[in-house]
Design a protein around this motif. Structure first.
Motif, PDB file in Angstrom:
ATOM      1  N   ILE A   1       0.938  -0.993   0.001  1.00 17.01           N
ATOM      2  CA  ILE A   1       0.026   0.052  -0.094  1.00 17.01           C
ATOM      3  C   ILE A   1       0.951   1.125   0.035  1.00 17.01           C
ATOM      4  O   ILE A   1       0.640   2.184  -0.786  1.00 17.01           O
ATOM      5  N   LEU A   2       1.849   1.175   0.860  1.00 18.25           N
ATOM      6  CA  LEU A   2       2.744   2.398   1.129  1.00 18.25           C
ATOM      7  C   LEU A   2       3.475   2.537  -0.305  1.00 18.25           C
ATOM      8  O   LEU A   2       3.569   3.805  -0.986  1.00 18.25           O
TER       9      LEU A   2
ATOM     10  N   ALA B   1       2.389   2.018  -3.319  1.00 23.28           N
ATOM     11  CA  ALA B   1       1.378   2.831  -4.189  1.00 23.28           C
ATOM     12  C   ALA B   1       1.265   4.049  -3.640  1.00 23.28           C
ATOM     13  O   ALA B   1       1.412   5.122  -4.675  1.00 23.28           O
ATOM     14  N   LEU B   2       1.031   4.238  -2.523  1.00 21.61           N
ATOM     15  CA  LEU B   2       0.763   5.644  -2.022  1.00 21.61           C
ATOM     16  C   LEU B   2       2.061   6.526  -2.348  1.00 21.61           C
ATOM     17  O   LEU B   2       1.871   7.543  -2.566  1.00 21.61           O
ATOM     18  N   LEU B   3       3.081   6.059  -2.085  1.00 24.01           N
ATOM     19  CA  LEU B   3       4.289   7.152  -2.389  1.00 24.01           C
ATOM     20  C   LEU B   3       4.826   7.350  -3.723  1.00 24.01           C
ATOM     21  O   LEU B   3       5.205   8.251  -4.202  1.00 24.01           O
TER      22      LEU B   3
END
Ligand code: HEM
Ligand SMILES: Nc1ncnc2c1ncn2[C@@H]1O[C@H](COP(=O)(O)OP(=O)(O)OP(=O)(O)O)[C@@H](O)[C@H]1O
Ligand SMILES: Nc1ncnc2c1ncn2[C@@H]1O[C@H](COP(=O)(O)OP(=O)(O)OP(=O)(O)O)[C@@H](O)[C@H]1O
Ligand SMILES: [Mg+2]
Ligand SMILES: [Mg+2]
Lengths: 245, 208, 67, 219, 219, 208
Positions: free
Chosen positions: D158-159, D161-163
């Motif tokens: 998830i991170l 993708a978020l970053l």
């Protein structure tokens, strides 16, 4: 040149220094912010094109500018932290991130509330708007990244790295109005040589800006103090600092 | 004379728990330092500090009289660190893993076939490592010690999963290394055999 | 004062909804942020208290375990 | 040293075919699902096609990158490389190169076929190919960065993708601007030049960031 | 026993938020990329919307499932459960349930919001929700099966996609048929009934297949 | 009297290589069978056969006089197998891991806090296991042995990563289990301490 800063790199001294600064910052922040906003809301004239909606400028522009300024401060801190491995500066990066995130959110929301009457739409996939949204994501990314590691130190350092890398977005936001022809209007107050805003609007705007700035610094002090305590909680001075209050 | 390797006032904090504080150690060439302590005492954490993988919360580490923070490249070039994890990729064969590490350490060419043969892996050189038994995987990972010429070795429990003959062979290699003027820091829960003349021990106690 | 009456002030020349929406959200978020920052301080104090209690417990346990 | 490392990565790719077939297959599947899900009207498909191709490329590179350092981290390879220091940068470069060879290149190679099937017009087609050719290396560099940053994080995917998506989006915007300009018969050199500039800048700076991310992650 | 296992999986999910946030975020990102990549014309978006939502859902469930057994396999948990035998079936059921709770449910919950943003019409909207509600558990069951089959395979991802997508496609076809019918104001009970039948059948048979796939994979 | 556990004519072939052939073994209650052999001799492979995880290429295994293939459920219910891998999930805490295994084996409720305290993990009960040291992780995984009441234990190198005191404690538990009429099969490269009266050993030779 920066000799006088060195003692402040010691967590304990910085903690007390921030503690002394805090009441002044907080007090003046609240005063200037209210003063600027009330002047803008009630006493300044409306724009001949935008009518009364222009009063949103007194929160939109300060928060938008601050969202970028905060990111810049954060990126500089991150650079310092990574190159010179100063711990308090690493903590400062994380301390300032949520403040910037909130300012960014305010800029977005007030922009949307302004865009509906002016452009007839809440949201548009335009370059400045999109890049400001990305700024919010970057802030959130820094916060989330720091929390994602079981080891707090690792998380902090990695978040510093991301804050640094994400800095490329700031110039993109600023110059987006020049690079793309967009709905959003170009720089007017940040052209320092010849501000194209009438003084009757410029003054409340500048005062609000100062208010936002002071508020940012005050909250930064609060959060930095908490961060110092969190990271130094095994040291003896923390106990006395906590007990002393 | 400056010491080969020394550390002063080291301390390490993990999850707000102090593992050790004010730890001093010195190591000269030709010496073996064995770090002892219960499970969770902080041996691995100490080795990681000494290998420059993490920075101590306090204290300084010197290599040949210099702060390691100031001669990182040179220090890294004279260090061979093997941790709990083997550092071999399970999908690669023993040969390929060794080739990788040879390149990483810029070691001279060696006939890996013979080396693996000597380590008792004859005939298994080109199986992906996940098809090897636990001890055989460990042997592949330790093969590096036969290639390297770094003066300082830092090994975290090198004997796990090895059988007695492999342990003997490894200790023989240790002696060779020490005789050539190398130094090493080792943790192990199994006793070292006698015959290490320059054995120092350091006991870490388990602190809550 | 630019406006003639208070209701004028509220109406903002017909754009009252947007302006008050913007100001409302802004102050909501700002107050929330300030509250959060001070709540963190309090939460940290509680955390320290809990940690002390926990260390106490473990010590008791270990003392009971020793003999 | 870089070449030895690249050979190692290629050997791994030859053994774990999933690592490059998966993104490719994912790309193709995403693209074939569209006619099924959205309905096969040619006109609509043609308009959407370049955008969809870019989105699919972006997603598949993103997904492929998650596992990039996972195995090496678990096995302690990265830890030992960091302790060794001099080999870290070559390792990073090898990872970037092979990541592009294994995910970017196949996408570039397959996209003409895909564009044909979706009926993209020639002008937009050329622009799509050019943007992909310049854009995919940049995608690779950024996703290696993301993978390095989140290597030791408990919540990898998830991170990542978020970053990384915020960093991808400018790319997507310029690429689709170029394609749109091409579709309308306008010149799109400007957009391409910006893409090239972004690529060069990234190639100069990001590897350093990747190396230090790895170093931080093992400490 | 199932409930203890479900609690374990939930604890894991609470800890590794990526495992459920990632698919969700992926879903949202895929959907927001469309206005950026394809262009924000409302009419076009509205037509494409239900199809895109279903495709995004399918992909995100597929991607989430790859890691389903990975950790437990590496750590030897599955091996020991197989040696223990009686706990295997509850484990499988717990995995299915939590897989749906963690990937299917969030998608169902978030899709109204997404549909609104994309401007889906009310009739198609209801159909979309219904098909998602029936379809996602089926997606979960199938992807757990895929994950179990490919657990020990070196080439996880690709195989999973290859194996499971053919099974997914009927689902996609019926779901989009139902949505299309709804959009045109026709009844779509038939399609829904077929979906329900597929779900029941899968729920009766597939867990057995999963358990034996696990058993084969560790030996 | 039927033997508690026996195997006849076992053979195992891995990658077209015969690891062992025509292997017989018997085990009565109260006995400990130690399997010895070099790295790669096939010890782990043998244990996996005996645990019913893989089927032998030849030979039969009896449990209480029955073919295990015919009483799989019953056999599985009286077996506690712990392999090379720990069987603990790194993201779960020690408490949660133990709760999981208690449910899987349907064991009675035990206060895991006290158990973990006894195993030297006091204060670490609610950390995710990847934050524990190597030996502490191993302790969590072995905690199951203090809970279970299965008569047959099959353990693959239980002593890896443990310190001496933990090894002593584990061996004490072994003796308890044997005294209660249990039986166990163990591989280890570290010698067992004396005092196991019913120790049998089986030597597997490394065959190429
Ligand atoms: C969601 C929508 C909006 C967003 C995200 C947004 C964002 C921003 C940002 C980031 C800045 C600072 C730029 C810089 O200093 O380089 C800015 C400044 C500004 N915005 Fe907006 N804005 C939005 C909508 C609007 C609307 C609707 C108006 C008015 C019609 C507006 C008027 C201004 C003005 C006058 C400035 C000051 C420009 C200057 O002097 O530099 N904004 N906005
Ligand atoms: N990644 C980590 N995050 C937080 N704490 C950790 C981490 N790794 C280890 N610790 C803590 O540090 C302590 C020391 O761990 P370390 O691995 O150094 O022990 P050790 O002496 O090597 O033990 P062993 O003999 O079991 O290998 C442990 O008690 C553990 O709780
Ligand atoms: N998954 C596998 N696939 C193919 N061959 C394997 C596999 N696992 C092990 N082998 C082979 O079987 C042989 C025996 O392996 P095993 O793990 O049983 O050894 P072991 O006696 O347990 O050794 P150790 O003491 O190192 O644990 C090894 O030589 C290895 O080559
Ligand atoms: Mg250790
Ligand atoms: Mg073995």
């Amino acid at each position: 040149m920066f000799k006088w800063l060195h003692p402040l790199a010691k967590p304990e001294i910085l903690y007390h220094f921030c503690g002394r600064l805090l009441p002044w910052l907080m007090g003046s922040a609240v005063l200037t912010l209210l003063f600027g906003n009330i002047w803008g809301l009630a006493f300044s004239p409306p724009d001949y094109q935008q009518f009364d909606t222009v009063r949103i400028i007194y929160i939109h522009v300060p928060s938008a500018l601050l969202s970028m300024a905060t990111y810049t401060i954060m990126a500089i801190a991150a650079f310092t932290a990574l190159v010179w491995q100063i711990k308090v500066v690493q903590w400062a990066v994380l301390a300032i991130a949520p403040i910037g995130a909130v300012f960014t959110a305010i800029a977005l929301l007030t922009g949307m509330a302004w865009g509906k009457p002016m452009w007839g739409t809440w949201w548009e996939w335009d370059a400045r708007l999109t890049s400001e949204l990305i700024l919010l994501f970057l802030y959130l990314g820094v916060i989330a990244l720091a929390g994602a590691f079981s080891d707090r130190q690792t998380g902090t350092k990695v978040a510093c790295l991301l804050a640094l890398v994400g800095f490329v977005n700031v110039p993109i936001i600023h110059f987006s109005v020049e690079w793309w022809n967009t709905l959003h209007q170009g720089a007017s107050i940040t052209k320092f040589d010849k501000p194209s805003v009438h003084p009757s609007m410029l003054w409340p705007l500048l005062i609000s800006l100062l208010g936002f700035y002071l508020l940012m610094l005050a909250l930064f002090c609060v959060r930095l103090r908490t961060a110092i305590l969190q990271n130094e909680q095994h040291r003896p001075w923390v106990k006395s600092a906590l007990g002393g209050q | 004379m400056t010491e080969f390797f020394s550390a002063q006032g080291l301390s390490c904090i993990r999850q707000d728990r102090v593992l050790f504080e004010q730890l001093d150690l010195t190591l000269n060439s030709g010496e073996l330092l064995q770090i002892q302590g219960k499970n969770g005492a902080g041996k691995s954490s100490l080795l990681r500090l000494l290998a420059g993988l993490s920075t101590p919360d306090d204290g300084t580490i010197y290599f040949q009289g210099q702060l390691i923070a100031e001669c990182l490249e040179q220090y890294a070039a004279s260090l061979c660190y093997i941790g709990h994890q083997s550092g071999i990729h399970e999908q690669l064969t023993a040969m390929e893993n060794i080739a990788f590490w040879r390149a990483a350490y810029q070691l001279p060419y060696v006939d890996s076939m013979t080396l693996l043969g000597e380590l008792g892996l004859a005939g298994l050189e080109d199986l992906p490592c996940h098809m090897l038994s636990a001890g055989q995987q460990r042997r592949v990972s330790l093969a590096r010690l036969w290639l390297t010429n770094c003066p300082l070795w830092i090994l975290d429990e090198p004997f796990t999963a090895l059988d007695q003959s492999a342990i003997q062979r490894l200790q023989y290699r240790f002696r060779q290394h020490l005789a050539q003027g190398g130094a090493m820091i080792v943790t192990t829960h199994q006793p070292l055999s006698d015959g290490f003349s320059c054995l120092k021990t350091l006991e870490l106690s388990y602190r809550w | 004062m630019y406006f003639d009456s208070f209701s004028d002030f509220l109406a903002m020349g017909g754009y009252g909804f947007f302006i008050w929406l913007a100001y409302g959200l802004t102050y909501l978020l700002l107050i929330g942020l300030v509250a959060y920052c001070f709540w963190e301080v309090k939460a940290f104090r509680q955390h320290i208290q809990q940690k002390l209690a926990r260390a106490q417990r473990i010590k008791q346990y270990q003392e009971a375990d020793q003999p | 040293m870089v070449s030895v490392f690249i050979r190692r990565e290629l050997a791994l790719l030859a053994r774990q075919k999933a690592d490059w077939l998966n993104p490719l297959l994912f790309f193709i599947i995403v693209l074939t699902l569209f006619p099924l899900g959205v309905g096969p009207e040619p006109n609509q498909l043609r308009i959407m096609a370049p955008g969809i191709v870019w989105i699919a490329a972006l997603l598949s590179v993103l997904l492929a990158s998650e596992r990039l350092f996972r195995d090496d981290y678990r096995n302690g390879v990265i830890e030992q490389l960091v302790a060794n220091r001099q080999a870290l940068m070559p390792f990073v470069l090898a990872k970037i190169v092979t990541n592009w060879l294994s995910t970017g290149l196949p996408l570039v190679v397959i996209s003409p076929v895909v564009a044909m099937l979706l009926g993209v017009e020639p002008a937009a087609f050329v622009a799509m190919m050019l943007t992909l050719l310049i854009g995919t290396p940049l995608l690779s560099i950024l996703s290696v960065l993301g993978a390095a940053i989140t290597m030791a994080a408990d919540k990898g995917g998830i991170l990542l993708a978020l970053l990384i998506l915020p960093l991808y989006i400018p790319l997507l915007i310029f690429a689709s601007a170029a394609i749109e300009a091409a579709g309308m018969g306008l010149p799109y050199n400007g957009q391409l030049a910006i893409l090239v500039a972004m690529l060069l800048l990234a190639f100069a700076l990001v590897p350093l960031a990747i190396a230090s991310a790895l170093r931080i992650n093992v400490s």
